[in-house]
Design a protein around this motif. Structure first.
Motif, PDB file in Angstrom:
ATOM      1  N   CYS A 183      11.031   5.407  -3.494  1.00 56.72           N
ATOM      2  CA  CYS A 183      11.646   5.793  -2.449  1.00 56.72           C
ATOM      3  C   CYS A 183      10.642   5.113  -1.350  1.00 56.72           C
ATOM      4  O   CYS A 183       9.681   4.398  -1.372  1.00 56.72           O
ATOM      5  N   VAL A 184      11.253   5.131  -0.097  1.00 54.21           N
ATOM      6  CA  VAL A 184      10.422   4.882   1.123  1.00 54.21           C
ATOM      7  C   VAL A 184       9.591   6.031   1.724  1.00 54.21           C
ATOM      8  O   VAL A 184      10.106   7.095   1.695  1.00 54.21           O
ATOM      9  N   ASN A 185       8.263   5.845   1.680  1.00 52.86           N
ATOM     10  CA  ASN A 185       7.279   6.915   1.805  1.00 52.86           C
ATOM     11  C   ASN A 185       7.291   7.038   3.364  1.00 52.86           C
ATOM     12  O   ASN A 185       6.685   6.272   4.114  1.00 52.86           O
ATOM     13  N   THR A 186       8.102   7.920   3.875  1.00 60.77           N
ATOM     14  CA  THR A 186       8.101   7.857   5.429  1.00 60.77           C
ATOM     15  C   THR A 186       7.084   8.920   6.031  1.00 60.77           C
ATOM     16  O   THR A 186       6.527   9.798   5.402  1.00 60.77           O
TER      17      THR A 186
ATOM     18  N   GLU B  79       0.860  -1.271  -0.133  1.00 67.63           N
ATOM     19  CA  GLU B  79       0.008   0.097   0.070  1.00 67.63           C
ATOM     20  C   GLU B  79       0.856   1.295  -0.034  1.00 67.63           C
ATOM     21  O   GLU B  79       0.616   2.136  -0.741  1.00 67.63           O
ATOM     22  N   MET B  80       1.924   1.271   0.863  1.00 69.04           N
ATOM     23  CA  MET B  80       3.070   2.423   0.713  1.00 69.04           C
ATOM     24  C   MET B  80       3.571   2.485  -0.556  1.00 69.04           C
ATOM     25  O   MET B  80       4.146   3.546  -1.113  1.00 69.04           O
TER      26      MET B  80
ATOM     27  N   TYR C 137       4.367   5.588  -4.180  1.00 67.03           N
ATOM     28  CA  TYR C 137       5.804   5.859  -4.939  1.00 67.03           C
ATOM     29  C   TYR C 137       6.579   4.749  -4.592  1.00 67.03           C
ATOM     30  O   TYR C 137       7.400   4.645  -3.459  1.00 67.03           O
ATOM     31  N   PRO C 138       6.846   4.049  -5.750  1.00 65.83           N
ATOM     32  CA  PRO C 138       7.869   2.847  -5.309  1.00 65.83           C
ATOM     33  C   PRO C 138       9.326   3.275  -5.413  1.00 65.83           C
ATOM     34  O   PRO C 138      10.071   2.422  -5.078  1.00 65.83           O
TER      35      PRO C 138
END
Length: 206
Positions: free
Chosen positions: A191-194, A183-184, A188-189
């Protein structure tokens, strides 16, 4: 006075080549003139504490004044850091390697630092990772960060060449690539969506 010192430091430290590169890119997608973007950037820096990276990444060029005022820009974030932490601890938040060492139990990913003078341990670390995130120690906003396919170098027996490449690019911290829930990842794949949470502890320790 503190804000004036901060502004002067930013003016002297700023990468003007990168700033004008971003102005050109914003102009191409926004249809605004480069001159208009430059003066709007200056205005946003004064009013919202937004640097050129904030202006681009947060799309200030496409935001109303009311929307701009809701963002935690670099200067506002720096002010919180300065106000809510003891001065002798600021360096932990400016230096990625020191931060990882101090808060190791919370980092929750494999990492190694420093690289310089540590060739044997670094190459051994590379043996156990197919990919890695390579970071300069003290830059921010994603500057200088590399995602590297370690497996390709390992298959060619080029670990030493990779080690020297990292040193040549002032990399001093390696971290494993963090996976995230689907889902995260759908957001956007690349980067890590923090989600960042600030903890404020009062004088009673609560």
């Amino acid at each position: 006075m503190a804000r004036l010192k901060y502004i002067w430091k930013r003016l002297f430290d700023m990468n003007y080549g990168e700033m004008f590169k971003r102005i050109n890119a914003i102009s191409a997608k926004s249809k605004m003139s480069r001159m208009a973007i430059f003066f709007d950037m200056v205005s946003c820096a004064k009013k919202y504490g937004a640097g050129y990276m904030d202006y681009d990444v947060l799309e200030f060029w496409n935001k109303t004044p009311e929307e701009r005022a809701t963002y935690l820009t670099r200067e506002i974030n720096t002010n919180y850091v300065r106000q809510l932490n003891e001065k002798e601890d600021w360096h932990y938040l400016d230096n990625k390697s020191e931060f990882n060492a101090r808060y190791a139990k919370y980092v929750n990913r494999d990492w190694i630092a420093p690289l310089k003078g540590n060739e044997g341990s670094v190459i051994e670390w590379l043996q156990s990772h197919d990919e890695m995130i390579a970071k300069p120690e003290s830059l921010c906003s994603g500057q200088g960060i590399l995602k590297i396919n370690v497996k390709e170098y390992r298959e060619k027996g080029q670990e030493k060449e990779l080690y020297q490449y990292l040193l040549d690019n002032n990399i001093n911290l390696l971290e494993e690539v963090v996976g995230q829930a689907k889902e995260m990842n759908d957001i956007y794949p690349g980067c890590v969506n923090t989600i960042r949470v600030v903890t404020v502890i009062d004088h009673q320790g609560e």
